[in-house]
Scaffold this motif. Structure first.
Motif, PDB file in Angstrom:
ATOM      1  N   GLU A  44       0.868  -1.099   0.077  1.00  0.00           N
ATOM      2  CA  GLU A  44       0.028  -0.085  -0.026  1.00  0.00           C
ATOM      3  C   GLU A  44       0.784   1.277   0.198  1.00  0.00           C
ATOM      4  N   PHE A  45       2.198   1.107   0.153  1.00  0.00           N
ATOM      5  CA  PHE A  45       3.019   2.381   0.161  1.00  0.00           C
ATOM      6  C   PHE A  45       3.441   2.751  -1.437  1.00  0.00           C
ATOM      7  N   ASN A  46       3.306   1.933  -2.090  1.00  0.00           N
ATOM      8  CA  ASN A  46       3.739   2.115  -3.414  1.00  0.00           C
ATOM      9  C   ASN A  46       2.652   3.043  -4.206  1.00  0.00           C
ATOM     10  N   PRO A  47       3.171   3.970  -4.837  1.00  0.00           N
ATOM     11  CA  PRO A  47       2.516   5.149  -5.452  1.00  0.00           C
ATOM     12  C   PRO A  47       1.193   4.816  -6.396  1.00  0.00           C
ATOM     13  N   SER A  48       1.321   3.449  -7.092  1.00  0.00           N
ATOM     14  CA  SER A  48       0.350   3.053  -7.708  1.00  0.00           C
ATOM     15  C   SER A  48      -0.720   1.961  -7.218  1.00  0.00           C
ATOM     16  N   TYR A  49      -0.498   1.997  -5.682  1.00  0.00           N
ATOM     17  CA  TYR A  49      -1.329   1.238  -5.095  1.00  0.00           C
ATOM     18  C   TYR A  49      -2.836   1.498  -5.180  1.00  0.00           C
ATOM     19  N   LYS A  75     -10.206  -5.946 -18.110  1.00  0.00           N
ATOM     20  CA  LYS A  75     -10.144  -5.377 -16.682  1.00  0.00           C
ATOM     21  C   LYS A  75      -9.148  -6.172 -15.996  1.00  0.00           C
ATOM     22  N   GLU A  76      -9.158  -7.453 -16.046  1.00  0.00           N
ATOM     23  CA  GLU A  76      -8.423  -8.705 -15.433  1.00  0.00           C
ATOM     24  C   GLU A  76      -6.699  -8.206 -15.669  1.00  0.00           C
ATOM     25  N   ALA A  77      -6.556  -8.013 -17.221  1.00  0.00           N
ATOM     26  CA  ALA A  77      -5.557  -7.606 -17.571  1.00  0.00           C
ATOM     27  C   ALA A  77      -4.860  -6.292 -17.036  1.00  0.00           C
ATOM     28  N   GLU A  78      -5.614  -5.273 -16.819  1.00  0.00           N
ATOM     29  CA  GLU A  78      -5.141  -4.021 -16.310  1.00  0.00           C
ATOM     30  C   GLU A  78      -4.796  -4.284 -14.702  1.00  0.00           C
ATOM     31  N   VAL A  79      -5.763  -4.936 -14.048  1.00  0.00           N
ATOM     32  CA  VAL A  79      -5.488  -5.395 -12.637  1.00  0.00           C
ATOM     33  C   VAL A  79      -3.996  -5.961 -12.513  1.00  0.00           C
ATOM     34  N   ASN A  80      -3.811  -7.261 -13.343  1.00  0.00           N
ATOM     35  CA  ASN A  80      -2.572  -8.013 -13.322  1.00  0.00           C
ATOM     36  C   ASN A  80      -1.513  -7.051 -13.609  1.00  0.00           C
ATOM     37  N   ALA A  81      -1.404  -6.166 -14.525  1.00  0.00           N
ATOM     38  CA  ALA A  81      -0.354  -5.318 -14.943  1.00  0.00           C
ATOM     39  C   ALA A  81      -0.104  -4.496 -13.675  1.00  0.00           C
ATOM     40  N   LEU A  82      -1.113  -3.841 -13.329  1.00  0.00           N
ATOM     41  CA  LEU A  82      -0.726  -3.230 -11.931  1.00  0.00           C
ATOM     42  C   LEU A  82      -0.248  -3.671 -10.860  1.00  0.00           C
ATOM     43  N   HIS A  83      -0.615  -5.093 -10.726  1.00  0.00           N
ATOM     44  CA  HIS A  83      -0.226  -5.845  -9.604  1.00  0.00           C
ATOM     45  C   HIS A  83       1.176  -6.148  -9.820  1.00  0.00           C
ATOM     46  N   GLU A  84       1.646  -6.457 -11.237  1.00  0.00           N
ATOM     47  CA  GLU A  84       3.051  -6.907 -11.383  1.00  0.00           C
ATOM     48  C   GLU A  84       3.927  -5.778 -11.328  1.00  0.00           C
ATOM     49  N   ALA A  85       3.559  -4.622 -11.519  1.00  0.00           N
ATOM     50  CA  ALA A  85       4.257  -3.361 -11.543  1.00  0.00           C
ATOM     51  C   ALA A  85       4.704  -3.108 -10.012  1.00  0.00           C
ATOM     52  N   ILE A  86       3.678  -3.338  -9.195  1.00  0.00           N
ATOM     53  CA  ILE A  86       3.861  -3.225  -7.716  1.00  0.00           C
ATOM     54  C   ILE A  86       4.910  -3.980  -7.201  1.00  0.00           C
ATOM     55  N   LEU A  87       4.764  -5.489  -7.419  1.00  0.00           N
ATOM     56  CA  LEU A  87       5.529  -6.266  -7.138  1.00  0.00           C
ATOM     57  C   LEU A  87       7.083  -6.424  -7.678  1.00  0.00           C
ATOM     58  N   GLU A  88       7.323  -6.035  -8.748  1.00  0.00           N
ATOM     59  CA  GLU A  88       8.366  -5.526  -9.357  1.00  0.00           C
ATOM     60  C   GLU A  88       9.141  -4.609  -8.660  1.00  0.00           C
ATOM     61  N   ASP A  89       8.394  -3.377  -8.167  1.00  0.00           N
ATOM     62  CA  ASP A  89       9.095  -2.310  -7.460  1.00  0.00           C
ATOM     63  C   ASP A  89       9.462  -2.692  -6.123  1.00  0.00           C
ATOM     64  N   VAL A  90       8.663  -3.545  -5.550  1.00  0.00           N
ATOM     65  CA  VAL A  90       9.134  -4.256  -4.333  1.00  0.00           C
ATOM     66  C   VAL A  90      10.186  -5.267  -4.255  1.00  0.00           C
ATOM     67  N   ARG A  91      10.214  -5.911  -5.423  1.00  0.00           N
ATOM     68  CA  ARG A  91      11.394  -6.767  -5.523  1.00  0.00           C
ATOM     69  C   ARG A  91      12.673  -5.917  -5.504  1.00  0.00           C
ATOM     70  N   MET A  92      12.593  -4.960  -6.349  1.00  0.00           N
ATOM     71  CA  MET A  92      13.878  -4.129  -6.355  1.00  0.00           C
ATOM     72  C   MET A  92      14.172  -3.504  -4.976  1.00  0.00           C
TER      73      MET A  92
END
Length: 322
Positions: A49-54, A267-284
């Motif tokens: 939830e701290f990610n700007p895109s959350y 819409k599912e593709a949009e949700v998945n894309a946002l989620h993957e972007a957040i996870l990738e940011d957390v991984r880094m």
């Protein structure tokens, strides 16, 4: 894919390989040996939830749930409407009102045609009776002509076509009246040497081809009208069925399903894309902090059951310093 299931992809630094090397979960829960790897843990739910895109991700998830709810409600409504339309079409096919009305029209038109043919036959019969009686130069009594006509009318009943029982009963009643009247007249004219039978035979011989032609004409007319009204009934039934379908305005099932499948998929593709972007940011961020803390392995901790250095606050802090 659920949020927790997707966290499996967050294992960093070749988790699977490390777990295999150190004896999987049995090693992790008993990793107090001084020669073991340095392990860190992160509370992923607290970090995302701290990610700007959350917020965008959360909004997209809400919109996806709303779409799924709307899809289910519309599908239920369409199923209900479809069942109602099916019942309306079934009721239409079982309703005999239209067929009954057209049957009445059929009988009326045939009866009218039959009366016309009978009237023509009666006129010709009267003409022939008069002709033959004049040829005999017989001064007949006033009721002799009526007697001959009545006898010929009775003979005509034998070949008459009846379209239903009601017409048949009416004809039989008329025939009974003619027979009674004929008996009255025959009783009055006795004795008499006037040969009514010979006149009747001559008239009947000339009327037979006319009567036969009339019967053929009536039969052809009845078949023609029946075909016409059957076509009329089919057209009216089709129009009523079209009106029912039009009033319900149901979509084409395949087109409706395809449209909704695309909406939900997008819409599912949009949700998945946002989620993957957040996870990738957390991984880094986790990778940087793990390197700074000299950690060999970082695991996701959902319930505080994994022992290791908790770097959750450090990941949160990395967002605050931006």
């Amino acid at each position: 894919m659920g949020l927790k299931k997707r966290y499996i992809g967050l294992f960093l630094f070749l988790v699977a390989a490390l777990i295999a090397m150190y004896g999987a979960y049995g090693f992790i829960t008993n990793r107090q040996s001084s020669n073991g790897p340095s392990i860190g843990v992160v509370q992923i739910e607290d970090v995302l939830e701290f990610n700007p895109s959350y917020e965008d991700y959360k909004l997209a998830k809400q919109e996806l749930e709303q779409l799924r709810t709307q899809y289910a409600l519309e599908q239920e409504a369409l199923n209900t409407k479809s069942e109602m339309q099916e019942e309306q079409l079934k009721s239409l096919s079982l309703d005999t009102t239209l067929s009954d009305a057209l049957n009445v029209e059929l009988q009326t038109r045939i009866a009218t045609k039959q009366n016309q043919l009978n009237a023509q036959l009666d006129a010709k019969r009267a003409e022939l009776v008069k002709k033959y009686m004049e040829e005999l130069k017989y001064s007949n009594k006033g009721y002799d002509l009526e007697i001959v006509n009545l006898q010929l009318q009775l003979y005509a009943f034998e070949s008459r076509i009846f379209i239903d029982e009601a017409q048949k009963e009416a004809a039989l009643s008329q025939k009974a009246k003619i027979e009674n009247r004929l008996q009255e007249l025959l009783a009055k004219r006795k004795p008499s040497n006037f040969d009514l039978d010979s006149i009747r035979s001559k008239v009947d011989a000339e009327l037979k081809p006319i009567r036969d032609a009339g019967e053929r004409e009536l039969k052809q007319y009845a078949e023609s009208v029946q075909a016409e009204l059957a076509k009329k009934r089919d057209t009216m039934m089709q129009n009523q069925a079209k009106a029912i379908v039009s009033s319900n305005n149901l979509p084409v099932p395949q087109e409706w399903n395809d449209s909704w499948a695309k909406k939900l998929s997008d819409k599912e593709a949009e949700v998945n894309a946002l989620h993957e972007a957040i996870l990738e940011d957390v991984r880094m961020r986790v990778a940087i902090i793990a390197q700074e803390c000299h950690l060999d392995l970082v695991l996701i901790d959902h319930g505080g059951n994994i022992k290791g250095l908790d770097i959750t606050d450090a990941v949160k802090a990395s967002y605050r310093v931006q």
